[in-house]
Design a protein around this motif. Structure first.
Motif, mmCIF file in Angstrom:
data_model
loop_
_atom_site.group_PDB
_atom_site.id
_atom_site.type_symbol
_atom_site.label_atom_id
_atom_site.label_comp_id
_atom_site.label_asym_id
_atom_site.label_seq_id
_atom_site.Cartn_x
_atom_site.Cartn_y
_atom_site.Cartn_z
ATOM 1 N N LEU A 78 0.853 -1.191 0.000
ATOM 2 C CA LEU A 78 0.000 0.000 0.000
ATOM 3 C C LEU A 78 0.889 1.241 0.000
ATOM 4 O O LEU A 78 1.673 1.451 0.926
ATOM 5 N N THR A 79 0.783 2.041 -1.080
ATOM 6 C CA THR A 79 1.593 3.256 -1.212
ATOM 7 C C THR A 79 0.675 4.467 -1.115
ATOM 8 O O THR A 79 -0.229 4.646 -1.931
ATOM 9 N N ILE A 80 0.940 5.312 -0.111
ATOM 10 C CA ILE A 80 0.138 6.522 0.106
ATOM 11 C C ILE A 80 1.065 7.722 0.034
ATOM 12 O O ILE A 80 2.013 7.822 0.821
ATOM 13 N N ALA A 81 0.795 8.592 -0.921
ATOM 14 C CA ALA A 81 1.620 9.805 -1.112
ATOM 15 C C ALA A 81 3.092 9.426 -1.226
ATOM 16 O O ALA A 81 3.964 10.012 -0.569
ATOM 17 N N ASN A 82 3.366 8.415 -2.056
ATOM 18 C CA ASN A 82 4.728 7.948 -2.354
ATOM 19 C C ASN A 82 5.419 7.269 -1.182
ATOM 20 O O ASN A 82 6.627 6.992 -1.260
ATOM 21 N N LYS A 83 4.689 6.964 -0.100
ATOM 22 C CA LYS A 83 5.255 6.233 1.031
ATOM 23 C C LYS A 83 4.647 4.830 1.045
ATOM 24 O O LYS A 83 3.447 4.665 1.249
ATOM 25 N N ALA A 84 5.509 3.840 0.805
ATOM 26 C CA ALA A 84 5.033 2.465 0.675
ATOM 27 C C ALA A 84 5.108 1.723 2.008
ATOM 28 O O ALA A 84 6.004 1.949 2.822
ATOM 29 N N GLN A 85 4.134 0.840 2.219
ATOM 30 C CA GLN A 85 4.117 -0.028 3.387
ATOM 31 C C GLN A 85 3.476 -1.354 2.989
ATOM 32 O O GLN A 85 2.691 -1.426 2.051
ATOM 33 N N THR A 86 3.863 -2.405 3.707
ATOM 34 C CA THR A 86 3.304 -3.731 3.452
ATOM 35 C C THR A 86 2.256 -4.023 4.515
ATOM 36 O O THR A 86 2.533 -3.913 5.718
ATOM 37 N N VAL A 87 1.051 -4.391 4.077
ATOM 38 C CA VAL A 87 -0.031 -4.706 5.008
ATOM 39 C C VAL A 87 -0.479 -6.140 4.767
ATOM 40 O O VAL A 87 -0.335 -6.680 3.675
ATOM 41 N N VAL A 88 -0.973 -6.750 5.832
ATOM 42 C CA VAL A 88 -1.497 -8.119 5.758
ATOM 43 C C VAL A 88 -3.005 -8.040 5.863
ATOM 44 O O VAL A 88 -3.545 -7.392 6.775
ATOM 45 N N THR A 89 -3.709 -8.702 4.942
ATOM 46 C CA THR A 89 -5.163 -8.568 4.896
ATOM 47 C C THR A 89 -5.790 -9.824 4.312
ATOM 48 O O THR A 89 -5.103 -10.662 3.715
#
Length: 339
Positions: free
Chosen positions: A100-111
């Protein structure tokens, strides 16, 4: 007597042992029977409850029966080592990774959510009015998929701008030609510009001017420019307010009727003095000096006299006809007073 008692005791003991053996064997049989029978399990898969009969001994074996392979992201309760018992609740949640990338800041989420909108809601990501989402909110995302949210912001930005002053030149017939006099200094004005600026992920991507408001108008710089020309002709010096080049000279007379000698100014036309002019070029009543013909006074007008044209009055019609049409090199406009 003692032998009889011992015999009876022995018989009782053997009888008791036989009964206990029968009970033990029966109990073991019942236990083995019950152990071999399927047990009902409450299986909760991704929130959906199912009742399933199983012969599995442990939760791990039960998952194998259901063809479920656990990975590091999945949730399970109780553990795979837990013994299966009647009515046990087994909760399993299948989960996977999404970037998930928000405003060019990426993070990995588990769903375990399938659509973009569900994943954003789960991660408590709220969308602004202008935000852009890729893919669309109603589209599904698989394992290791990617979601991108671009934050869009629109702002009204104000900026001051200087308005440069203009220089206005005005002819001054009291100043000699070539000289200048500043009668009013120029002053820059000030305008307020309003822009609608669009930012994407904090960076400006577009800028549109929506309004211009003059806060302080500019003040013109006024300069008077001299138009007087000093000329020496016929033994006299005079100053000319204006110099006309390539003036067309024609002639006119009374046409045999002395009343025709009355000019537009009301004066009687006089040969050697009166001329007809375009008042927009030579003001009525002004004296001029015509190269080759001397001083004349603007006393008359005519419908055909427009622009750089002068009609010279002759008292005799024949003289006017004889004059015809000529070009004067220069005509100096002097003013209302003859030198």
């Amino acid at each position: 007597m003692d032998q009889e008692r011992a015999f009876l005791f022995s018989r009782k003991f053997l009888y008791l042992v036989g009964i206990l053996s029968i009970l033990f064997i029966t109990g073991m049989g019942v236990w083995f029977y019950q152990a071999s029978q399927p047990k009902e399990v409450q299986f909760v898969v991704n929130g959906e409850v199912k009742s399933i009969l199983t012969k599995a001994k442990t939760v791990g074996e039960f998952l194998d029966e259901q063809s479920i392979d656990l990975d590091a992201h999945d949730k399970l309760s109780p553990s795979t080592e837990e013994k299966i018992r009647k009515g046990i609740h087994i909760a399993y949640t299948d989960q996977w990774q999404v970037t998930l990338t928000i405003a060019n800041k990426a993070q990995t989420v588990v769903t375990n959510k399938k659509t973009v909108g569900e994943i954003l809601a789960e991660q408590k990501v709220s969308l602004g009015k202008w935000d852009k989402v890729f893919p669309a909110e109603n589209e599904e995302v698989s394992a290791n998929g990617k979601i991108k949210v671009n934050r869009i912001e629109k702002k009204m930005v104000e900026k001051e701008k200087s308005i440069p002053f203009n220089e206005v030149k005005r002819t001054d017939y009291l100043l000699t030609k070539g000289s200048k006099k500043v009668v009013q200094e120029g002053k820059n004005g000030k305008a307020l510009l309003r822009y609608q600026v669009v930012y994407e992920n904090g960076e400006e991507v577009s800028k549109e001017l929506t309004e211009t408001k003059v806060v302080a108008p500019a003040q013109d710089r006024v300069v008077r420019v001299g138009a007087l020309v000093t000329v020496s002709r016929s033994g006299a010096d005079f100053t000319a307010r204006k110099v006309l080049e390539n003036v067309t000279l024609t002639a006119y007379g009374p046409n045999g009727d002395p009343e025709n000698a009355i000019t537009a100014s009301g004066r009687v036309a006089t040969a050697g003095r009166s001329i007809a002019v375009d008042p927009n070029v030579i003001p009525m009543g002004n004296w001029v000096y015509i190269e080759g013909y001397g001083y004349r006074r603007a006393e008359d007008t005519g419908s055909a006299i427009k622009g750089n044209k002068i009609d010279i009055y002759f008292s005799e019609d024949q003289d006017a006809v004889h004059f015809g049409r000529k070009k004067a090199s220069k005509v100096y406009v002097i003013g209302p007073t003859k030198p």
